[in-house]
Design a protein around this motif. Sequence first.
Motif, mmCIF file in Angstrom:
data_model
loop_
_atom_site.group_PDB
_atom_site.id
_atom_site.type_symbol
_atom_site.label_atom_id
_atom_site.label_comp_id
_atom_site.label_asym_id
_atom_site.label_seq_id
_atom_site.Cartn_x
_atom_site.Cartn_y
_atom_site.Cartn_z
ATOM 1 N N ARG A 2 48.135 43.460 32.730
ATOM 2 C CA ARG A 2 48.554 43.455 34.215
ATOM 3 C C ARG A 2 47.713 43.067 35.030
ATOM 4 N N CYS A 3 48.047 42.500 36.041
ATOM 5 C CA CYS A 3 46.931 42.191 37.266
ATOM 6 C C CYS A 3 46.796 43.630 38.089
ATOM 7 N N PRO A 4 45.297 43.991 38.200
ATOM 8 C CA PRO A 4 45.122 45.040 38.899
ATOM 9 C C PRO A 4 45.278 44.920 40.320
ATOM 10 N N TYR A 5 45.587 43.925 40.751
ATOM 11 C CA TYR A 5 45.796 43.880 42.245
ATOM 12 C C TYR A 5 47.482 44.171 42.533
ATOM 13 N N CYS A 6 48.287 43.598 41.924
ATOM 14 C CA CYS A 6 49.743 43.455 42.212
ATOM 15 C C CYS A 6 50.716 44.218 41.163
ATOM 16 N N GLN A 7 49.912 44.219 39.667
ATOM 17 C CA GLN A 7 50.655 44.758 38.658
ATOM 18 C C GLN A 7 51.488 43.788 37.913
ATOM 19 N N HIS A 8 51.552 42.610 38.517
ATOM 20 C CA HIS A 8 52.197 41.487 37.817
ATOM 21 C C HIS A 8 51.867 41.375 36.318
ATOM 22 N N ARG A 9 52.884 41.361 35.481
ATOM 23 C CA ARG A 9 52.711 41.295 33.900
ATOM 24 C C ARG A 9 51.564 40.159 33.464
ATOM 25 N N GLN A 29 43.431 34.726 36.009
ATOM 26 C CA GLN A 29 44.030 34.739 37.324
ATOM 27 C C GLN A 29 45.378 34.989 37.346
ATOM 28 N N CYS A 30 46.029 36.056 38.162
ATOM 29 C CA CYS A 30 47.301 36.337 38.343
ATOM 30 C C CYS A 30 48.319 35.159 38.659
ATOM 31 N N GLU A 31 49.191 35.131 38.073
ATOM 32 C CA GLU A 31 50.229 33.991 38.280
ATOM 33 C C GLU A 31 51.034 34.116 39.737
ATOM 34 N N THR A 32 50.964 35.494 40.009
ATOM 35 C CA THR A 32 51.741 35.753 41.169
ATOM 36 C C THR A 32 50.904 35.743 42.655
ATOM 37 N N CYS A 33 49.730 36.745 42.431
ATOM 38 C CA CYS A 33 49.019 36.877 43.676
ATOM 39 C C CYS A 33 47.723 35.769 43.645
ATOM 40 N N GLY A 34 47.487 35.349 42.637
ATOM 41 C CA GLY A 34 46.427 34.305 42.671
ATOM 42 C C GLY A 34 44.960 34.962 42.287
HETATM 43 ZN ZN LIG Z 1 48.511 39.717 40.872
#
Ligand SMILES: [Zn+2]
Length: 159
Positions: A2-9, A29-34
């Motif tokens: 999980r992304c530690p910033y936005c919790q995206h998987r 790199q998070c796919e949602t928040c970058g």
């Molecule tokens: Zn994220």
Amino acid sequence: MRCPYCQHRDSRVLDTTHEQRGVVRRRRQCETCGQRFTTIERPLLATPLVVKKDGTREEFDREKVLRGVRIACAKRPVPASAIERMIGEIESQLQRQGRSEISSRVIGDLVVQGLKELDHVAYIRYGIVYLGLDDLQAIRNEIDRLLNDEENSNDGKKG
Ligand SMILES: [Zn+2]
């Protein structure tokens, strides 16, 4: 992961670094928040935590033990491979015990035992620091003991 910033998987792996002892470090790199973050994977060996004299705990540090032994063996006819083997044996001995914590003293004793078999001069050097042989008499007693042992084992060989 999980992304530690936005919790995206889902996250994208930017690069992968293989470090010592099976440790894998991945930059992601998070796919949602970058946002970028790093994950570390490592095998959970059951090397116990080391309890130091002052009661604090730290992870068993193979490099630290190795450094101390190398210093003790400086300019002695001890092959690097013998030192590596000794440290490896100590480490697997600690893992086999399957305990969660172990006194730093126990590790020191294992090192001292190992060095005693490898090289007596290195053993004395290590002992002065780690066994607290801090006065000449204590050092002399230890050397006398070693010399006695040597004489006895030499006698044994002759007889
Ligand atoms: Zn994220």
